[in-house]
Scaffold this motif. Structure first.
Motif, PDB file in Angstrom:
ATOM      1  N   ARG A 180       0.820  -1.209   0.000  1.00  0.00           N
ATOM      2  CA  ARG A 180       0.000   0.000   0.000  1.00  0.00           C
ATOM      3  C   ARG A 180       0.855   1.261   0.000  1.00  0.00           C
ATOM      4  O   ARG A 180       0.468   2.280  -0.586  1.00  0.00           O
ATOM      5  N   VAL A 181       2.006   1.228   0.665  1.00  0.00           N
ATOM      6  CA  VAL A 181       2.909   2.374   0.608  1.00  0.00           C
ATOM      7  C   VAL A 181       3.447   2.539  -0.814  1.00  0.00           C
ATOM      8  O   VAL A 181       3.478   3.649  -1.360  1.00  0.00           O
ATOM      9  N   LEU A 182       3.856   1.439  -1.415  1.00  0.00           N
ATOM     10  CA  LEU A 182       4.429   1.487  -2.753  1.00  0.00           C
ATOM     11  C   LEU A 182       3.412   1.967  -3.788  1.00  0.00           C
ATOM     12  O   LEU A 182       3.741   2.760  -4.679  1.00  0.00           O
ATOM     13  N   ARG A 183       2.161   1.506  -3.674  1.00  0.00           N
ATOM     14  CA  ARG A 183       1.150   1.953  -4.648  1.00  0.00           C
ATOM     15  C   ARG A 183       0.845   3.427  -4.451  1.00  0.00           C
ATOM     16  O   ARG A 183       0.544   4.155  -5.401  1.00  0.00           O
ATOM     17  N   LEU A 184       0.911   3.899  -3.182  1.00  0.00           N
ATOM     18  CA  LEU A 184       0.633   5.303  -2.915  1.00  0.00           C
ATOM     19  C   LEU A 184       1.723   6.193  -3.489  1.00  0.00           C
ATOM     20  O   LEU A 184       1.458   7.316  -3.935  1.00  0.00           O
ATOM     21  N   GLU A 185       2.959   5.716  -3.484  1.00  0.00           N
ATOM     22  CA  GLU A 185       4.053   6.473  -4.103  1.00  0.00           C
ATOM     23  C   GLU A 185       3.816   6.660  -5.601  1.00  0.00           C
ATOM     24  O   GLU A 185       4.316   7.612  -6.201  1.00  0.00           O
ATOM     25  N   LYS A 186       3.045   5.759  -6.193  1.00  0.00           N
ATOM     26  CA  LYS A 186       2.684   5.873  -7.609  1.00  0.00           C
ATOM     27  C   LYS A 186       1.374   6.634  -7.805  1.00  0.00           C
ATOM     28  O   LYS A 186       0.907   6.783  -8.933  1.00  0.00           O
ATOM     29  N   GLN A 187       0.746   7.053  -6.704  1.00  0.00           N
ATOM     30  CA  GLN A 187      -0.557   7.718  -6.732  1.00  0.00           C
ATOM     31  C   GLN A 187      -1.614   6.807  -7.353  1.00  0.00           C
ATOM     32  O   GLN A 187      -2.484   7.245  -8.103  1.00  0.00           O
ATOM     33  N   HIS A 188      -1.542   5.526  -6.995  1.00  0.00           N
ATOM     34  CA  HIS A 188      -2.494   4.538  -7.492  1.00  0.00           C
ATOM     35  C   HIS A 188      -3.630   4.402  -6.477  1.00  0.00           C
ATOM     36  O   HIS A 188      -3.418   3.980  -5.340  1.00  0.00           O
TER      37      HIS A 188
END
Length: 287
Positions: A180-188
């Motif tokens: 979830r942190v990684l997807r948020l860094e992509k603004q997903h």
């Protein structure tokens, strides 16, 4: 996971979505976001075309039953030649991700997993560690990634084989919180968390999915009306100054008055700051 197959499967998926799937080539994957009659986002996921009349559809974890029922509702009393099977329990799924992911996978399969042999958004079926596996070259963690869908009763063997093959590269399990942190860094955005019962594709930055030239699909007229009006609120990425991480659901306040709400927020160790998504009035959102 839903298996959708039959002579009319592609056209049926076209009817259910604002983008097309009947023109998806066999062996390819496409992102999907489904809308209801009001043009509101119901669910998102992917569609992989594994054969001329066979599609492998992924849904959100919490929306599977609702989407399964939605598809069956539209097939009731219909003359469409389509069969929908819920295969969630049949398959286990795992994500192999990271800069050395291709090297790990290559050790366990005879399939061509080179950059040209298995491109981004490709789908393949083959043996991985001797297990019949659906391989989707996708992922939203910001790294080279493969989704592996294998028979549930052989999942432990496949997992152990992946861990053994990646041992020399320092392979480690990662869970939902890291993802979830990684997807948020992509603004997903996550449908159901960053969207609600009023969220339309354009407001959620998914307007690129809409194929307005199509004659009909569920929600077409509502989406066209929303497009003419323009979004009042938009889902916007933000970064925090300082070390505070706002609570998910917190109000966004300007001059003492709430103007929006936070839907996702996490501390990003890579960026060294808190990041998130929030709904804001369109005039207050900054690209």
């Amino acid at each position: 996971k839903l298996d959708v197959r039959g002579r009319d499967a592609g056209n049926f998926l076209d009817w259910l979505h604002p983008n097309r799937f009947s023109d998806l080539r066999v062996g390819r994957v496409r992102y999907r976001a489904m809308t209801d009659d009001s043009g509101i986002i119901l669910d998102d996921g992917t569609v992989a075309r594994l054969g001329e009349d066979r599609y492998f559809v992924s849904t959100g974890t919490g929306s599977l039953d609702a989407i399964d029922g939605w598809l069956r509702w539209w097939l009731a009393a219909s003359d469409r030649r389509v069969d929908v099977t819920n295969v969630t329990a049949r398959f286990a799924a795992m994500n192999l991700a990271g800069p050395r992911a291709r090297e790990v996978l290559a050790r366990l399969t005879d399939l061509d997993v080179s950059p040209d042999g298995l491109r981004y958004l490709d789908a393949r079926e083959g043996l991985v560690a001797g297990v019949s596996t659906v391989i989707l070259r996708i992922g939203f963690v910001g790294e080279l990634a493969y989704e592996l869908h294998a028979p549930a009763d052989q999942a432990a063997h496949l997992w152990d084989a992946l861990m053994a093959a990646g041992a020399e590269f320092g392979i480690r399990p990662f869970g939902v919180e890291a993802q979830r942190v990684l997807r948020l860094e992509k603004q997903h955005a996550i449908v159901g968390q960053d969207t609600d019962a009023l969220s339309d594709p354009r407001g959620a930055s998914l307007g690129w999915l809409i194929k307005a030239d199509r004659p009909d699909f569920i929600g077409r007229d509502a989406i066209a009306a929303l497009a003419e009006r323009g979004p009042r609120d938009v889902l916007t990425g933000f970064e925090m100054i300082g070390t505070a991480v706002p609570a998910e659901g917190a109000a966004v306040v300007r001059e003492g008055r709430p103007i929006g709400r936070v839907t996702s927020s996490k501390w990003s160790p890579t960026l060294g700051k808190a990041i998130g998504l929030a709904w804001l009035p369109a005039e207050d959102a900054v690209d």
